[in-house]
Scaffold this motif. Structure first.
Motif, PDB file in Angstrom:
ATOM      1  N   ARG A   1      -6.023   6.893   4.555  1.00  0.00           N
ATOM      2  CA  ARG A   1      -6.822   5.882   5.550  1.00  0.00           C
ATOM      3  C   ARG A   1      -6.967   6.415   7.207  1.00  0.00           C
ATOM      4  O   ARG A   1      -7.744   6.493   7.779  1.00  0.00           O
ATOM      5  CB  ARG A   1      -6.471   4.594   5.436  1.00  0.00           C
ATOM      6  CG  ARG A   1      -7.532   3.661   5.957  1.00  0.00           C
ATOM      7  CD  ARG A   1      -7.216   1.978   5.658  1.00  0.00           C
ATOM      8  NE  ARG A   1      -6.081   1.783   6.894  1.00  0.00           N
ATOM      9  CZ  ARG A   1      -4.879   1.351   6.450  1.00  0.00           C
ATOM     10  NH1 ARG A   1      -4.680   1.055   5.110  1.00  0.00           N
ATOM     11  NH2 ARG A   1      -3.969   1.125   7.425  1.00  0.00           N
ATOM     12  N   SER A   2      -5.517   6.819   7.447  1.00  0.00           N
ATOM     13  CA  SER A   2      -5.387   7.323   8.824  1.00  0.00           C
ATOM     14  C   SER A   2      -6.271   8.643   8.906  1.00  0.00           C
ATOM     15  O   SER A   2      -6.747   8.764  10.159  1.00  0.00           O
ATOM     16  CB  SER A   2      -3.921   7.491   8.900  1.00  0.00           C
ATOM     17  OG  SER A   2      -3.668   8.174  10.413  1.00  0.00           O
ATOM     18  N   MET A   3      -6.256   9.484   8.032  1.00  0.00           N
ATOM     19  CA  MET A   3      -7.084  10.858   8.413  1.00  0.00           C
ATOM     20  C   MET A   3      -8.513  10.387   8.406  1.00  0.00           C
ATOM     21  O   MET A   3      -9.180  11.126   9.199  1.00  0.00           O
ATOM     22  CB  MET A   3      -6.864  11.576   6.966  1.00  0.00           C
ATOM     23  CG  MET A   3      -5.320  12.426   7.339  1.00  0.00           C
ATOM     24  SD  MET A   3      -5.264  13.423   5.584  1.00  0.00           S
ATOM     25  CE  MET A   3      -6.617  14.689   6.099  1.00  0.00           C
ATOM     26  N   ASN A   4      -8.903   9.473   7.708  1.00  0.00           N
ATOM     27  CA  ASN A   4     -10.300   9.109   7.580  1.00  0.00           C
ATOM     28  C   ASN A   4     -10.834   8.465   8.977  1.00  0.00           C
ATOM     29  O   ASN A   4     -11.805   8.616   9.654  1.00  0.00           O
ATOM     30  CB  ASN A   4     -10.744   8.165   6.403  1.00  0.00           C
ATOM     31  CG  ASN A   4     -10.851   8.681   5.219  1.00  0.00           C
ATOM     32  OD1 ASN A   4     -10.991  10.097   4.970  1.00  0.00           O
ATOM     33  ND2 ASN A   4     -10.691   8.279   4.119  1.00  0.00           N
ATOM     34  N   GLU A   5      -9.928   7.368   9.404  1.00  0.00           N
ATOM     35  CA  GLU A   5     -10.219   6.972  10.681  1.00  0.00           C
ATOM     36  C   GLU A   5     -10.051   7.918  11.731  1.00  0.00           C
ATOM     37  O   GLU A   5     -11.007   7.755  12.699  1.00  0.00           O
ATOM     38  CB  GLU A   5      -9.026   6.040  11.002  1.00  0.00           C
ATOM     39  CG  GLU A   5      -9.040   4.455  10.143  1.00  0.00           C
ATOM     40  CD  GLU A   5      -8.006   3.662  10.256  1.00  0.00           C
ATOM     41  OE1 GLU A   5      -6.761   3.981  10.952  1.00  0.00           O
ATOM     42  OE2 GLU A   5      -7.927   2.556   9.684  1.00  0.00           O
ATOM     43  N   THR A   6      -9.212   8.772  11.889  1.00  0.00           N
ATOM     44  CA  THR A   6      -9.135   9.933  12.893  1.00  0.00           C
ATOM     45  C   THR A   6     -10.450  10.854  12.634  1.00  0.00           C
ATOM     46  O   THR A   6     -11.125  10.878  13.702  1.00  0.00           O
ATOM     47  CB  THR A   6      -8.006  10.898  12.443  1.00  0.00           C
ATOM     48  OG1 THR A   6      -6.953  10.248  12.556  1.00  0.00           O
ATOM     49  CG2 THR A   6      -8.051  12.139  13.644  1.00  0.00           C
ATOM     50  N   ARG A   7     -10.914  11.019  11.464  1.00  0.00           N
ATOM     51  CA  ARG A   7     -12.129  11.949  11.321  1.00  0.00           C
ATOM     52  C   ARG A   7     -13.475  11.172  11.762  1.00  0.00           C
ATOM     53  O   ARG A   7     -14.291  11.549  12.638  1.00  0.00           O
ATOM     54  CB  ARG A   7     -12.413  12.123   9.829  1.00  0.00           C
ATOM     55  CG  ARG A   7     -13.512  13.043   9.370  1.00  0.00           C
ATOM     56  CD  ARG A   7     -13.558  13.112   8.094  1.00  0.00           C
ATOM     57  NE  ARG A   7     -14.550  14.201   7.489  1.00  0.00           N
ATOM     58  CZ  ARG A   7     -15.719  13.874   7.102  1.00  0.00           C
ATOM     59  NH1 ARG A   7     -16.240  12.505   7.524  1.00  0.00           N
ATOM     60  NH2 ARG A   7     -16.718  14.619   7.046  1.00  0.00           N
TER      61      ARG A   7
ATOM     62  N   MET B   1       0.747  -1.122  -0.139  1.00  0.00           N
ATOM     63  CA  MET B   1      -0.040   0.047   0.033  1.00  0.00           C
ATOM     64  C   MET B   1       0.984   1.222  -0.105  1.00  0.00           C
ATOM     65  O   MET B   1       1.946   1.302   0.608  1.00  0.00           O
ATOM     66  CB  MET B   1      -0.941  -0.113   1.181  1.00  0.00           C
ATOM     67  CG  MET B   1      -2.031   1.239   1.366  1.00  0.00           C
ATOM     68  SD  MET B   1      -3.044   1.142   2.555  1.00  0.00           S
ATOM     69  CE  MET B   1      -3.657  -0.456   2.432  1.00  0.00           C
ATOM     70  N   SER B   2       0.613   2.440  -0.645  1.00  0.00           N
ATOM     71  CA  SER B   2       1.139   3.564  -0.773  1.00  0.00           C
ATOM     72  C   SER B   2       1.234   4.316   0.335  1.00  0.00           C
ATOM     73  O   SER B   2       0.112   4.293   1.012  1.00  0.00           O
ATOM     74  CB  SER B   2       0.967   4.339  -2.139  1.00  0.00           C
ATOM     75  OG  SER B   2      -0.329   4.847  -1.897  1.00  0.00           O
ATOM     76  N   THR B   3       2.223   5.083   0.570  1.00  0.00           N
ATOM     77  CA  THR B   3       2.115   6.009   1.770  1.00  0.00           C
ATOM     78  C   THR B   3       1.010   6.758   1.814  1.00  0.00           C
ATOM     79  O   THR B   3       0.285   7.226   2.769  1.00  0.00           O
ATOM     80  CB  THR B   3       3.499   6.653   1.937  1.00  0.00           C
ATOM     81  OG1 THR B   3       4.529   6.021   1.477  1.00  0.00           O
ATOM     82  CG2 THR B   3       3.458   7.579   3.120  1.00  0.00           C
ATOM     83  N   LYS B   4       0.625   7.592   0.460  1.00  0.00           N
ATOM     84  CA  LYS B   4      -0.549   8.463   0.333  1.00  0.00           C
ATOM     85  C   LYS B   4      -1.715   7.702   0.691  1.00  0.00           C
ATOM     86  O   LYS B   4      -2.389   8.347   1.549  1.00  0.00           O
ATOM     87  CB  LYS B   4      -0.372   8.872  -1.239  1.00  0.00           C
ATOM     88  CG  LYS B   4      -1.573   9.988  -1.154  1.00  0.00           C
ATOM     89  CD  LYS B   4      -1.503  10.481  -2.762  1.00  0.00           C
ATOM     90  CE  LYS B   4      -2.506  11.388  -2.841  1.00  0.00           C
ATOM     91  NZ  LYS B   4      -2.859  11.859  -4.414  1.00  0.00           N
ATOM     92  N   SER B   5      -1.900   6.693   0.248  1.00  0.00           N
ATOM     93  CA  SER B   5      -3.246   5.742   0.597  1.00  0.00           C
ATOM     94  C   SER B   5      -3.543   5.455   1.949  1.00  0.00           C
ATOM     95  O   SER B   5      -4.478   5.620   2.637  1.00  0.00           O
ATOM     96  CB  SER B   5      -3.574   4.765  -0.181  1.00  0.00           C
ATOM     97  OG  SER B   5      -2.607   3.783   0.044  1.00  0.00           O
ATOM     98  N   SER B   6      -2.193   5.318   2.890  1.00  0.00           N
ATOM     99  CA  SER B   6      -2.145   4.776   4.366  1.00  0.00           C
ATOM    100  C   SER B   6      -2.586   6.194   5.052  1.00  0.00           C
ATOM    101  O   SER B   6      -2.935   6.241   5.971  1.00  0.00           O
ATOM    102  CB  SER B   6      -0.919   4.202   4.796  1.00  0.00           C
ATOM    103  OG  SER B   6       0.055   4.955   4.341  1.00  0.00           O
ATOM    104  N   ARG B   7      -1.966   7.259   4.531  1.00  0.00           N
ATOM    105  CA  ARG B   7      -2.134   8.594   5.165  1.00  0.00           C
ATOM    106  C   ARG B   7      -3.714   9.123   4.999  1.00  0.00           C
ATOM    107  O   ARG B   7      -4.104   9.254   6.060  1.00  0.00           O
ATOM    108  CB  ARG B   7      -1.385   9.578   4.342  1.00  0.00           C
ATOM    109  CG  ARG B   7      -1.296  10.779   5.347  1.00  0.00           C
ATOM    110  CD  ARG B   7      -0.029  11.679   5.045  1.00  0.00           C
ATOM    111  NE  ARG B   7      -0.029  12.012   3.525  1.00  0.00           N
ATOM    112  CZ  ARG B   7       1.128  11.693   2.717  1.00  0.00           C
ATOM    113  NH1 ARG B   7       2.177  11.363   3.250  1.00  0.00           N
ATOM    114  NH2 ARG B   7       1.016  12.390   1.369  1.00  0.00           N
TER     115      ARG B   7
END
Length: 199
Positions: free
Chosen positions: A9-15, A1-7
């Motif tokens: 996903r992390s932002m969506n989880e935080t939201r 998984m690319s760094t961009k897509s994991s970032r």
């Protein structure tokens, strides 16, 4: 998984976590500020503001989430082809967890965010009015009020019970369903029979 897509996903989880926490915090105290929501979510205020530039944005997003869930339930119930009173019982039974989770919107709807929340709840209000009108046309619901108003009265009772039930947990979905049916003009014995053994 690319760094961009994991970032992302992390932002969506935080939201999503901020939204879940905001529901709990505002449920306890509708006047709670962004700082309280941030500390409960385990993030800094800046993170909350990155996702929601204002408290209104946060409330609007919570309302959109609630509307999507309620509209999905209403669409399924309306498509079932059941009599209007039986459809109402199914709707409240399925709505109860949603009403419990989003009960704070009732309090916020009466305050400064009333106009924004009211506007977003429009599609749900229309579908509810359609269901009540169907019941009025088949004479299972009372006709002393227009469908739009009668549906709001019955629906408001469900949220009021969801809100008061929080304190001691004794009322529940059964009480909310029977009371809302009474508001719709369904005779008490029939309302109790319709709800049956619903816990």
């Amino acid at each position: 998984m690319s760094t961009k897509s994991s970032r992302v996903r992390s932002m969506n989880e935080t939201r999503d976590r901020i939204l879940d926490v905001a529901l709990d915090v505002l449920g306890e105290n509708p006047d709670a500020g962004m700082g309280e929501i941030a500390s409960t979510a385990g993030v800094v205020r800046r993170t909350v503001y990155d996702h929601f530039p204002s408290r209104l944005d946060l409330v609007r997003t919570l309302t959109e989430r609630a509307v999507a869930e309620m509209a999905a339930v209403l669409t399924e119930v309306n498509a079932s082809g059941a009599e209007a009173d039986a459809a109402w019982v199914e709707f409240i039974a399925r709505l109860w967890p949603v009403a419990h989770r989003y009960r704070v919107l009732l309090a916020l709807r009466r305050g400064e965010y009333g106009e924004a929340i009211h506007g977003l709840l429009g599609p749900v209000d229309e579908r509810l009015a359609d269901l009540v009108k169907r019941g009025q046309d088949t004479e299972v619901f009372a006709q002393h009020l227009p469908a739009g108003i009668l549906s709001q009265v019955a629906y408001g009772v469900v949220f009021a019970i969801a809100d008061s039930d929080l304190s001691n947990g004794t009322l529940g979905a059964r009480a909310a369903t029977i009371t809302s049916l009474l508001m719709l003009g369904v005779p008490e014995t029939h309302a109790i029979a319709l709800v049956g053994d619903q816990p």
